[in-house]
Motif scaffolding. Structure first.
Motif, PDB file in Angstrom:
ATOM      1  N   VAL A  38     -30.069  -3.741 -11.707  1.00  0.00           N
ATOM      2  CA  VAL A  38     -30.618  -4.921 -12.378  1.00  0.00           C
ATOM      3  C   VAL A  38     -30.679  -4.659 -13.886  1.00  0.00           C
ATOM      4  CG1 VAL A  38     -32.743  -6.278 -12.657  1.00  0.00           C
ATOM      5  CG2 VAL A  38     -32.029  -5.592 -10.385  1.00  0.00           C
ATOM      6  N   ASP A  58     -38.872  -9.119 -11.577  1.00  0.00           N
ATOM      7  CA  ASP A  58     -39.243 -10.454 -11.117  1.00  0.00           C
ATOM      8  C   ASP A  58     -39.411 -10.436  -9.592  1.00  0.00           C
ATOM      9  OD1 ASP A  58     -39.166 -13.221 -10.402  1.00  0.00           O
ATOM     10  OD2 ASP A  58     -38.125 -13.636 -12.303  1.00  0.00           O
ATOM     11  N   SER A  61     -36.506 -11.479  -7.481  1.00  0.00           N
ATOM     12  CA  SER A  61     -35.247 -10.724  -7.504  1.00  0.00           C
ATOM     13  C   SER A  61     -34.866 -10.267  -6.095  1.00  0.00           C
ATOM     14  CB  SER A  61     -35.398  -9.503  -8.416  1.00  0.00           C
ATOM     15  OG  SER A  61     -34.372  -8.580  -8.133  1.00  0.00           O
ATOM     16  N   PHE A  89     -24.743  -6.881 -14.586  1.00  0.00           N
ATOM     17  CA  PHE A  89     -25.904  -6.584 -13.741  1.00  0.00           C
ATOM     18  C   PHE A  89     -27.026  -7.620 -13.903  1.00  0.00           C
ATOM     19  CE2 PHE A  89     -23.765  -2.498 -13.403  1.00  0.00           C
ATOM     20  CZ  PHE A  89     -23.929  -2.235 -12.042  1.00  0.00           C
ATOM     21  N   LYS A  96     -22.560  -5.595  -6.546  1.00  0.00           N
ATOM     22  CA  LYS A  96     -22.537  -5.423  -8.004  1.00  0.00           C
ATOM     23  C   LYS A  96     -21.764  -4.171  -8.411  1.00  0.00           C
ATOM     24  CE  LYS A  96     -26.753  -7.805  -9.412  1.00  0.00           C
ATOM     25  NZ  LYS A  96     -28.045  -7.693 -10.089  1.00  0.00           N
TER      26      LYS A  96
HETATM   27  C1  LIG Z   1     -31.237  -8.796 -21.476  1.00  0.00           C
HETATM   28  C2  LIG Z   1     -31.816  -9.038 -20.113  1.00  0.00           C
HETATM   29  C3  LIG Z   1     -33.005  -8.454 -19.752  1.00  0.00           C
HETATM   30  C4  LIG Z   1     -33.554  -8.657 -18.479  1.00  0.00           C
HETATM   31  N1  LIG Z   1     -34.725  -8.035 -18.148  1.00  0.00           N
HETATM   32  C5  LIG Z   1     -35.221  -8.182 -16.897  1.00  0.00           C
HETATM   33  C6  LIG Z   1     -36.390  -7.459 -16.506  1.00  0.00           C
HETATM   34  O1  LIG Z   1     -36.961  -6.693 -17.257  1.00  0.00           O
HETATM   35  N2  LIG Z   1     -36.852  -7.651 -15.236  1.00  0.00           N
HETATM   36  C7  LIG Z   1     -36.224  -8.496 -14.343  1.00  0.00           C
HETATM   37  O2  LIG Z   1     -36.680  -8.640 -13.209  1.00  0.00           O
HETATM   38  N3  LIG Z   1     -35.115  -9.186 -14.697  1.00  0.00           N
HETATM   39  C8  LIG Z   1     -34.583  -9.034 -15.944  1.00  0.00           C
HETATM   40  N4  LIG Z   1     -33.441  -9.696 -16.284  1.00  0.00           N
HETATM   41  C9  LIG Z   1     -32.807 -10.580 -15.310  1.00  0.00           C
HETATM   42  C10 LIG Z   1     -32.069  -9.811 -14.225  1.00  0.00           C
HETATM   43  O3  LIG Z   1     -31.122  -8.913 -14.771  1.00  0.00           O
HETATM   44  C11 LIG Z   1     -31.331 -10.790 -13.300  1.00  0.00           C
HETATM   45  O4  LIG Z   1     -32.249 -11.715 -12.779  1.00  0.00           O
HETATM   46  C12 LIG Z   1     -30.602 -10.111 -12.178  1.00  0.00           C
HETATM   47  O5  LIG Z   1     -29.749 -11.065 -11.603  1.00  0.00           O
HETATM   48  C13 LIG Z   1     -31.499  -9.622 -11.095  1.00  0.00           C
HETATM   49  O6  LIG Z   1     -30.671  -9.157 -10.070  1.00  0.00           O
HETATM   50  P1  LIG Z   1     -30.788  -9.747  -8.585  1.00  0.00           P
HETATM   51  O7  LIG Z   1     -31.059 -11.203  -8.702  1.00  0.00           O
HETATM   52  O8  LIG Z   1     -29.458  -9.432  -8.016  1.00  0.00           O
HETATM   53  O9  LIG Z   1     -31.903  -9.001  -7.973  1.00  0.00           O
HETATM   54  C14 LIG Z   1     -32.879  -9.490 -17.543  1.00  0.00           C
HETATM   55  C15 LIG Z   1     -31.663 -10.068 -17.910  1.00  0.00           C
HETATM   56  C16 LIG Z   1     -31.132  -9.848 -19.180  1.00  0.00           C
HETATM   57  C17 LIG Z   1     -29.802 -10.459 -19.529  1.00  0.00           C
END
Ligand SMILES: Cc1cc2nc3c(=O)[nH]c(=O)nc-3n(C[C@H](O)[C@H](O)[C@H](O)COP(=O)(O)O)c2cc1C
Length: 309
Positions: A38, A58, A61, A89, A96
């Motif tokens: 992630v 989150d 997620s 990611f 992924k």
């Molecule tokens: C720059 C950036 C920072 C992010 N930081 C977080 C974070 O700290 N925690 C989080 O849950 N998602 C964060 N996200 C969103 C996740 O990367 C995104 O929701 C991802 O799809 C989660 O993977 P999943 O849905 O396959 O579990 C961030 C995205 C970006 C582009």
């Protein structure tokens, strides 16, 4: 200055974006071999003894169940040239790791190649934090590669420009500083970074006075060229993650500068006017700074810059 006390989540998130961070990809592997990763910028250090770090995920997620089951996770601190990995990611996907090069670290967590640093962690504690889970990890191994990091600021990818100026007082008192200054003035890397910093210090407030963030202004200026762009084309043109492009586009849409249909963005007549005034501001600042030089000097300057880029 007006203090906002009503928590419009989007406005709150936008304000939080003023805190510049690095970017990590955090990975884990479940006992059944399922692998997740992630993109996260919520990473931070907590304690030196014991060595603890944290990040938050989150609750929505799809990857959380693997982090919940896994004994370890790895924090891969991305380097400046790893924007594609960050975007990759940040998007849910069934696999992924297809086409991604990695090694296996503690607990089988993926350690990505060519990062700035990697922290391999044993899961220490999971704490509830509103709509996120806070994962605290105890660092059991780390690699300090030291590559220039990828930064994240106001929804856009960014890079480090070092501050290197000496305080005026030290210059007067220490003769050694004068010699060092002489060397720095012959060091083009130093001169380029300081020139960008000085230009930015004057130009950025002008651009902000239009009510647009740098990322929103850049998006509008790109759209002015192409009139209509869909999200995948925009991803190539502006240095922002998909979700942030959507957030910035929403702000531009609310201002009537952009119209949105099926994830494609079209600049409106009002947007064209705003883009024209942004280009005018850029031209005025450039004129102010560069009008003291001859065409030959500027052509040589452009040639040098273009060849470096
Ligand atoms: C720059 C950036 C920072 C992010 N930081 C977080 C974070 O700290 N925690 C989080 O849950 N998602 C964060 N996200 C969103 C996740 O990367 C995104 O929701 C991802 O799809 C989660 O993977 P999943 O849905 O396959 O579990 C961030 C995205 C970006 C582009």
């Amino acid at each position: 200055m007006t203090t906002q006390t009503e928590f419009d989540p989007k406005a709150f998130r936008r304000a939080l974006g003023n805190f510049a961070t690095g970017i990590t990809v955090i990975t884990a592997t479940a006992p059944n071999g399922e692998r997740v990763g992630v993109t996260a910028n919520s990473f931070n250090s907590v304690s030196l003894d014991p060595p603890l770090i944290l990040w938050s995920i989150d609750k929505r997620s799809g990857s959380f169940k693997v982090f919940e089951q896994a004994s370890h996770f790895a924090v891969n601190i991305l380097a400046a040239d790893q924007i594609d990995l960050s975007n990759h990611f940040a998007k849910p996907s069934d696999d992924k790791f297809a086409g991604i090069e990695f090694d296996e670290g503690a607990g089988g967590a993926a350690v990505l190649r060519d990062c700035a640093a990697v922290f391999q962690c044993e899961k220490y504690e999971v704490v509830e934090g509103g709509d996120h889970w806070i994962l605290i990890g105890k660092v059991v191994g780390f690699e300090d590669i030291g590559r220039a990091p990828l930064l994240y600021h106001q929804g856009s990818y960014s890079a480090v420009i070092p501050h290197q100026r000496f305080p005026a007082k030290a210059e007067e008192e220490a003769p050694g500083i004068k010699a060092l200054e002489g060397r720095l003035n012959n060091n083009f890397y130093y001169l380029m970074t300081q020139a960008v910093r000085a230009y930015q210090a004057n130009y950025q407030p002008l651009q902000l006075s239009t009510g647009l963030r740098t990322s929103e202004a850049r998006m509008l200026m790109v759209l002015e060229q192409d009139r209509q762009l869909c999200i995948d084309d925009l991803l190539k043109e502006v240095n922002m993650p998909r979700e942030e492009i959507q957030n910035a586009a929403e702000i531009l849409e609310r201002k009537g500068l952009v119209a949105l249909t099926d994830n494609c963005y079209r600049i409106t007549a009002k947007g064209m006017e705003q883009a024209a005034s942004l280009w005018e501001l850029a031209a005025e600042e450039q004129e102010k700074v560069f009008s003291q030089f001859s065409d030959d000097e500027l052509n040589a300057f452009r040639k040098v810059l273009m060849s470096i880029i």
